[in-house]
Design a protein around this motif. Structure first.
Motif, short mmCIF file in Angstrom:
data_model
loop_
_atom_site.label_atom_id
_atom_site.label_comp_id
_atom_site.label_asym_id
_atom_site.label_seq_id
_atom_site.Cartn_x
_atom_site.Cartn_y
_atom_site.Cartn_z
N HIS A 349 -2.21 7.93 -6.66
CA HIS A 349 -2.58 6.54 -6.92
C HIS A 349 -1.88 6.03 -8.18
N ASP A 354 -0.06 0.37 -4.93
CA ASP A 354 -0.44 -0.15 -3.62
C ASP A 354 0.40 0.43 -2.49
N LYS A 355 1.36 1.30 -2.82
CA LYS A 355 2.12 2.02 -1.79
C LYS A 355 1.47 3.37 -1.45
N ARG A 403 -9.94 1.18 3.75
CA ARG A 403 -8.74 1.18 2.90
C ARG A 403 -7.89 2.42 3.17
N ALA A 407 -4.07 2.53 4.65
CA ALA A 407 -3.02 3.13 3.82
C ALA A 407 -2.28 4.25 4.54
#
Length: 422
Positions: A349, A354-355, A403, A407
């Protein structure tokens, strides 16, 4: 060493120009260690077997990518020994501990000891039934588990179905379990009986512990066959003991894949090759490399200030059912590939922002469902940790689950992914 705030600021400036090509975050590899905090890491390995060797190698290479000094020891199925090794490592300055606990009994003590020195623990083995990392405080960053109640159930069900096609519905089954009392073994046994419930004429004639090892797996299979004769199916509750089962069958001149169907779980290299040759019907690939990489990255993120939400403190995935239909792809990406099959940078993280991509179908664990699936009775008066109950009631659990699902882009069954060179 740079301060954390400066390191994070520098990294964000650096990563703003990064791009994803072929699933990899393109970065200047050496920048990571220079701009982010590092600390010595110690792995406590369950056994000296092939699965743990892969875990160790992958963890060491992930630590190299992230600039973490790395060492490991083996506690040989004894959590008291693991605690002693952890205490020695902490006294020697190790701030990051990862372990594959056999029964969870040492986790709280290790977490509290390392937290007193500003460090963290990740465990990818067993936990005490009806426990949660929250019980041990902030030092226990994450429990990471494989969903045996999903993956192993699927593998056993597939194998029994194939055996019914071959020999009819009234099958004779022998069962090689793991260490007695280990939660993971209880969960795998429950998965076996769940699968058996869908084949009412199938009976387990007998079971003995294989203790996750080839030697004990061979002895268990030999003893069971001497008592009950050659079966239609042998279920082994890990691939280490399944290796021993195959040796026993070879010594008894019983042909696996022809005379008897076998199934295991974990995805050890020799068993994957046995699936390819037809000697094993199925296994569950639970990527030992991922266990090592994931644990190292979670420790790295914690060191660099990432605060996991409550649902992120206990996560898992179901693995990949491996049969002759997909074993070539599994071997190509995960075994016959010199590269790391997962990218530690994408798993971080702190690094990827955000990738971020879990690279497996990772989900937060519902502890009530998870522990109930093992058949372990809930202690009288048990209540979940208050923060956990609040996360469920507030909808945070569902939000984190969604989420994670969004992802997940680099799929576990993307067999064309080449990995990263370390």
């Amino acid at each position: 060493m740079e301060s954390l705030s400066f390191s994070r600021r520098r990294f964000l400036q650096f990563s703003a120009g990064a791009a994803l090509v072929g699933g990899q975050l393109l970065t200047a590899r050496n920048v990571l260690a220079q701009n982010l905090l590092t600390a010595p890491i110690q792995q406590l390995l369950l056994l000296n077997n092939e699965w743990n060797t892969i875990v160790n190698d992958a963890a060491q290479r992930a630590a190299k990518v992230l600039g973490l000094p790395y060492s490991s020891t083996n506690f040989n199925l004894n959590d008291a020994t693991a605690l002693t090794q952890a205490q020695s490592a902490i006294a020697a300055g190790k701030k990051l501990i990862l372990t594959n606990s056999v029964d969870g009994s040492a986790n709280k003590s290790i977490a509290r000891a390392v937290a007193q020195n500003g460090g963290f623990l990740v465990n990818f083995g067993s936990n005490l039934p009806w426990s949660h990392p929250l019980d041990a405080g902030d030092g226990y960053v994450q429990a990471f588990v494989t969903r045996e109640d999903v993956g192993f159930y699927q593998a056993v069900k597939f194998t029994l179905g194939e055996a019914v096609k071959k020999s009819g519905p009234a099958l004779k089954v022998l069962h090689v379990t793991g260490p007695k009392g280990a939660f993971v073994d209880n969960l795998r046994s429950a998965s076996v009986y769940h699968a058996l419930s869908e084949f009412p004429q199938v009976k387990i004639l007998g079971s003995l512990p294989g203790n996750w090892s080839a030697e004990d797996g061979q002895k268990a299979a030999e003893d069971l066959i001497s008592r009950y004769g050659a079966p239609d199916v042998i279920i082994a509750q890990n691939d280490g003991s399944l290796t021993g089962v195959l040796a026993a069958l070879r010594g008894l001149n019983i042909k696996p894949g022809k005379d008897v169907l076998t199934v295991g779980t974990d995805g050890a290299t020799d068993i994957l090759r046995a699936v390819k040759s037809g000697r094993v019907a199925a296994t569950v690939f639970q990527s030992p490399a991922y266990h090592g990489i994931q644990a190292v990255v979670r420790l790295f993120d914690a060191l660099n200030g990432y605060k996991p939400s409550v649902p992120e403190r206990f996560v898992g995935f179901a693995g990949l059912l491996v049969t002759k239909d997909n074993v070539d792809g599994v071997l190509a990406r995960f075994v016959d590939n010199p590269n790391l099959p997962f990218d530690p940078r994408l798993l971080s993280h702190v690094i990827s922002g955000d990738k971020w991509d879990p690279q497996t179908p990772l989900v937060p664990i519902n502890i009530k469902e998870y522990y109930a699936a093992s058949g372990t009775p809930k202690p009288a008066g048990w209540q979940p940790p208050a923060a956990y109950a609040e996360a469920v009631a507030s909808g945070e659990f569902e939000k984190v689950t969604q989420r994670y699902q969004q992802a997940y882009r680099l799929k576990l069954n993307n067999f064309d992914y080449k990995g990263i060179s370390v």
